[in-house]
Design an enzyme around this catalytic site. Sequence first.
Site, PDB file in Angstrom:
ATOM      1  N   ASP A  85       0.777  -1.285  -0.001  1.00 34.67           N
ATOM      2  CA  ASP A  85       0.080   0.067  -0.240  1.00 34.67           C
ATOM      3  C   ASP A  85       0.937   1.168  -0.023  1.00 34.67           C
ATOM      4  OD1 ASP A  85      -2.236   1.724  -0.082  1.00 34.67           O
ATOM      5  OD2 ASP A  85      -3.394   0.757   1.805  1.00 34.67           O
ATOM      6  N   ASP A 120      -3.975   7.030  -3.786  1.00 34.72           N
ATOM      7  CA  ASP A 120      -5.526   7.441  -3.796  1.00 34.72           C
ATOM      8  C   ASP A 120      -5.773   8.366  -2.533  1.00 34.72           C
ATOM      9  OD1 ASP A 120      -5.087   4.440  -2.733  1.00 34.72           O
ATOM     10  OD2 ASP A 120      -7.181   5.168  -1.999  1.00 34.72           O
ATOM     11  N   ALA A 187     -11.630   3.291   1.185  1.00 35.39           N
ATOM     12  CA  ALA A 187     -12.447   3.984   2.224  1.00 35.39           C
ATOM     13  C   ALA A 187     -13.687   3.240   2.717  1.00 35.39           C
ATOM     14  CB  ALA A 187     -12.590   5.121   1.625  1.00 35.39           C
ATOM     15  N   CYS A 270     -12.928 -22.487  20.393  1.00 27.12           N
ATOM     16  CA  CYS A 270     -12.429 -22.931  19.241  1.00 27.12           C
ATOM     17  C   CYS A 270     -11.673 -24.064  19.248  1.00 27.12           C
ATOM     18  CB  CYS A 270     -11.751 -21.880  18.584  1.00 27.12           C
ATOM     19  SG  CYS A 270     -10.642 -21.839  17.613  1.00 27.12           S
TER      20      CYS A 270
HETATM   21  N1  GUN Z   1      -6.201   0.935   3.338  1.00 23.22           N
HETATM   22  C1  GUN Z   1      -7.565   0.950   3.848  1.00 23.22           C
HETATM   23  N2  GUN Z   1      -8.494   1.676   3.101  1.00 23.22           N
HETATM   24  C2  GUN Z   1      -7.680   2.335   2.044  1.00 23.22           C
HETATM   25  C3  GUN Z   1      -7.857   2.988   1.001  1.00 23.22           C
HETATM   26  O1  GUN Z   1      -8.978   3.525   1.035  1.00 23.22           O
HETATM   27  N3  GUN Z   1      -6.845   3.545   0.043  1.00 23.22           N
HETATM   28  C4  GUN Z   1      -5.568   2.790   0.261  1.00 23.22           C
HETATM   29  N4  GUN Z   1      -4.813   2.956  -0.494  1.00 23.22           N
HETATM   30  N5  GUN Z   1      -5.602   1.920   1.329  1.00 23.22           N
HETATM   31  C5  GUN Z   1      -6.415   1.558   2.287  1.00 23.22           C
HETATM   32 ZN    ZN Z   2      -8.547 -20.748  18.369  1.00 23.58          ZN
END
Ligand code: GUN
Ligand code: ZN
Length: 669
Positions: A85, A120, A187, A270
């Site tokens: 990211d 973004d 988002a 679990c």
């Molecule tokens: N991680 C969580 N939401 C988003 C997002 O809208 N854009 C990016 N690039 N990473 C994220």
């Molecule tokens: Zn467990």
Amino acid sequence: MNFEIKYKDARGRLGVLKTPHGNIRTPALMPVIHPGKQTIDVSLYGAEVVITNAYLIYKNEDLRKIAEKEGVHKLINFSGPIVTDSGSFQLSLYGDVEVTNQEIVQFQEKIGTDIGTSLDIPTPPSVKKERAERELEVTLQRAEEALEVREELMLNSVVQGSTYPDLRSKCADILGKMDFQVHPIGAVVPLMESYRYEELVEVVMASVSHLPDDRPRHLMGAGHPMIFALAVAMGCDLFDSAAYILYAEDDRLLMPNGTLKLENLYEMPCSCEVCTSHTPEELRQMEKSERVELLARHNLNVSFAEMRRIRQSIIDGNLWELVEQRCRAHPFLLEALRSLKNFTTDLEKYDPPYKKSAFFYSGPESLNRPEVYRHWKRLERIPTKKRVLLLPRSRKPYSEYLYDIPQSYYRIIHDQSIQTLEPQSIETQLDDMQVAVVDVPFGVIPLELDQIYPLAQNESPQDYDEDSIKMVNNLLKNYLREFEEIIVSDKVLKTFRLDKTFQIDEDHLFSLPLKIMVDDHERIKRIADYQFGAGAGSGLFTGDIKIVKSRKTGKIRHVYDGEELIATLRASDGVFVLAREGARRLHSFLPYPKNRVVVNEDAEPFAREGKSIFAKFVINCDINIHAKDEVLIVNEQDQLLAFGKSILNGKEIHDFKTGQAVKTRKGGF
Ligand code: GUN
Ligand code: ZN
């Protein structure tokens, strides 16, 4: 493109995504790796791909040096595919980041990321539309710029647009036309954190329905196993989990149907290795860091188990059943499930009409499933008769169990000008009469169709609930309009409250020992109509029709014209599989491009040899094809080359450039 679909269910896809560091089986969960802080080896839990944050690496001089010199795979010690990211999430938290879009894209390429992300703007939910539009423009510009500066790097391009479905769709349309490999939906973390799942459905559906089908979609920040099944059913392929560690740090356990606090546990809930080898009290007494690691391991175990369960359910064809179970875990998830009814027409196009598993009714939400909607659309393909006789349910297949239904019947006064059928003449009038069973969830099932999927392969409770009764009453109002005379069993009349809707002829109550037989010739034609379209039955089954039945089950197996096999009725789901003559007849009966997949010249010889059809050779197809449909393979002149079973739907065949589109049964034309 480097994505391929192998199996489908609902809008979900079981596929393979190819990257420079190996293949990813989707739907896939990508654990978030914190560069420099990670202690758990997530590959032990089944991670085939991980995600890490290029911005955090970029900002830290030590990490950055290692990554630039030895690559991100060495840095985080993972040899499989790595997604990175860009720092957008930090942008959404702190309002600013110390890097430009161009810099972070180039940096990701430099450190050897498999799939990188541009910078973004994650516009939060419910902001003013002007802001959402303004920020979307920036997101789109940065996406374009990322394409200009990348060389080989596979690129994510994030769909934004806040909670405005029209902006999400517009963004998806624009990005879909550009050369990206994966589309995250961004988002949505704030929506999930505040349990706004109905809005999540709206955002996801507005996005996926406008994205090309040949690219995987990543639901960004979705790490709670509780929503995996729903998101996959809407067409999401990739998930990332920071949740496994964040929840652990907060002493919480992820479960497929919610979250548990360690402080409340008397028993471990679990069967993973953490839960079977520790008591809650032992965990509570531990050193924090040791406890967090164990809880994180539990969280990974549970999350990956859920993803495996989902992949299996796509193959088995019972993803809807899993979604309905999971969405009962929280009232707001139930609300989200219910809101899927706003997307039935879209979902129906993707959902395969024939599945290995039976349709299980689990409550009124099941009435909104695409199978029910599809049945009502396909009923229109059955020619109407003058009269209809409505029977209550029996065991399935209905036509084999009708003898034990005690009946008295009423006539519904529908059209005063019609001459009343005399009670004793019902049996002699059956030719002219559509006999149908009324049942939940499919409403009306003409007896000729009582063995075709899912009309025989479904289960629902004996006592109908109020929503089902109302729905069937409504459907009947519409269905019965077509008939001149309606005879209805008292049980159907009372159960579905037809006496509240119609005028009943009280003088014509009659009671008859019924001996209703479905004519075999009628049956094969109606099945073909239902499966291929109105009139297909007559188009397929003309000539010296011979019907061969199974000696074991007594059910129809093969249909011949003289010595020539036309089609075989598949025992598992009551659907016709074409033989060569059947394909020929369907081809001359159905107008172009109905049921056709058109291949280019290069593929023509392979098709004639009976080789399977790859999507890249397809130049046109009937957009209404469903996955698992029997389809005709033709050339541009509409000459029949071969026939087979489609793996994809019409839109997917159109979008895909890799992988198989049709499994060819036979060529040789
Ligand atoms: N991680 C969580 N939401 C988003 C997002 O809208 N854009 C990016 N690039 N990473 C994220
Ligand atoms: Zn467990």
